[in-house]
Design a protein around this motif. Structure first.
Motif, PDB file in Angstrom:
ATOM      1  N   ILE A  76      44.904 -83.002  26.412  1.00 19.66           N
ATOM      2  CA  ILE A  76      44.962 -81.640  27.413  1.00 19.66           C
ATOM      3  C   ILE A  76      45.414 -82.196  28.829  1.00 19.66           C
ATOM      4  N   ILE A  77      46.173 -81.571  29.839  1.00 18.23           N
ATOM      5  CA  ILE A  77      47.336 -81.986  30.601  1.00 18.23           C
ATOM      6  C   ILE A  77      46.713 -80.694  31.677  1.00 18.23           C
ATOM      7  N   PHE A 126      52.564 -78.381  19.468  1.00 18.38           N
ATOM      8  CA  PHE A 126      50.810 -76.799  19.169  1.00 18.38           C
ATOM      9  C   PHE A 126      50.712 -76.813  20.667  1.00 18.38           C
ATOM     10  N   CYS A 127      51.163 -76.210  21.753  1.00 19.27           N
ATOM     11  CA  CYS A 127      50.655 -76.130  23.060  1.00 19.27           C
ATOM     12  C   CYS A 127      49.768 -74.910  23.194  1.00 19.27           C
ATOM     13  N   LEU A 128      48.461 -75.143  23.526  1.00 19.30           N
ATOM     14  CA  LEU A 128      47.983 -73.641  23.955  1.00 19.30           C
ATOM     15  C   LEU A 128      47.741 -73.768  26.171  1.00 19.30           C
ATOM     16  N   ILE A 152      55.656 -72.770  20.360  1.00 16.83           N
ATOM     17  CA  ILE A 152      55.784 -73.963  19.363  1.00 16.83           C
ATOM     18  C   ILE A 152      57.322 -74.460  19.527  1.00 16.83           C
ATOM     19  N   GLN A 153      56.300 -76.326  19.993  1.00 21.79           N
ATOM     20  CA  GLN A 153      58.352 -76.645  20.485  1.00 21.79           C
ATOM     21  C   GLN A 153      58.155 -77.719  19.041  1.00 21.79           C
ATOM     22  N   ARG A 154      60.009 -77.198  18.823  1.00 17.58           N
ATOM     23  CA  ARG A 154      60.740 -78.100  17.602  1.00 17.58           C
ATOM     24  C   ARG A 154      61.425 -78.741  18.419  1.00 17.58           C
ATOM     25  N   ILE A 170      46.583 -77.144  30.065  1.00 20.43           N
ATOM     26  CA  ILE A 170      47.103 -76.594  28.611  1.00 20.43           C
ATOM     27  C   ILE A 170      46.771 -78.312  27.569  1.00 20.43           C
ATOM     28  N   ALA A 171      47.041 -77.665  26.556  1.00 21.44           N
ATOM     29  CA  ALA A 171      46.192 -78.144  25.025  1.00 21.44           C
ATOM     30  C   ALA A 171      47.349 -78.540  24.175  1.00 21.44           C
ATOM     31  N   PHE A 172      47.414 -79.690  24.118  1.00 19.00           N
ATOM     32  CA  PHE A 172      48.978 -80.210  23.210  1.00 19.00           C
ATOM     33  C   PHE A 172      49.040 -81.020  22.252  1.00 19.00           C
TER      34      PHE A 172
END
Length: 179
Positions: A76-77, A126-128, A152-154, A170-172
């Protein structure tokens, strides 16, 4: 906004197969960026799948941005407002951040880049967005995000730009896509 440490609860099954908490407590592994006061990356969990694919090994500490080989990492950032460091960050500060994060190769810094902290990793992310607002900066476009949005970072070149006056949390979860 988040003013206390991130709390982590880890569960397991006991000998009878009943679920129970293994540990409950604050995350103590937190990385900071001296060039960005207020930046905090809380390491939640990392795991690596053994080569035979059956066992998952927990990684207690994980010193790089990317997950372990064939594994995943969750963190978590908290991103401070860009105004905190705008005009004070250049090549040296960015290089120091990525080196301290164990991933100097992830930086795609360029004086002409749309954001100093541009980066690219061989991961599926996956970033929320949990709290606040932030802008996802890409090479050709920017996307404004608010709490509840997901990305969704690809493996894309990107940066996170907090143009608001409040921190963004942000949760990653990053999954290795290199192997």
């Amino acid at each position: 906004m988040r003013d206390k440490p991130v709390r982590r609860i880890v569960t397991i099954d006991d000998a009878e197969g009943r679920s129970k908490p293994l540990s409950i407590g604050p995350v103590l592994d937190v990385s900071r960026d001296p060039a960005r006061p207020g930046y905090a990356s809380s390491h939640i969990w990392a795991a690596s799948i053994h080569s035979h694919g059956a066992d998952v090994q927990t990684v207690r500490t994980h010193p790089t941005i990317e997950p372990p080989s064939k594994g995943s990492v969750c963190r978590i950032i908290t991103f401070p407002p860009d105004a905190v460091y705008a005009g004070k960050v250049g090549a040296n500060e960015v290089a120091a951040f990525f080196a301290a994060a164990g991933s100097p190769h992830a930086s795609t810094y360029s004086p002409k880049a749309p954001h100093p902290y541009m980066q690219k990793t061989r991961t599926l992310d996956f970033c929320l967005i949990l709290e606040g607002r932030i802008t996802l900066v890409l090479d050709t476009q920017e996307v404004d995000l608010v709490a509840g949005d997901t990305v969704i970072q690809r493996g894309a070149n990107h940066a996170w730009s907090n143009r608001s006056s409040e921190p963004c949390v942000i949760a990653f979860t990053l999954i290795d896509a290199a192997g």
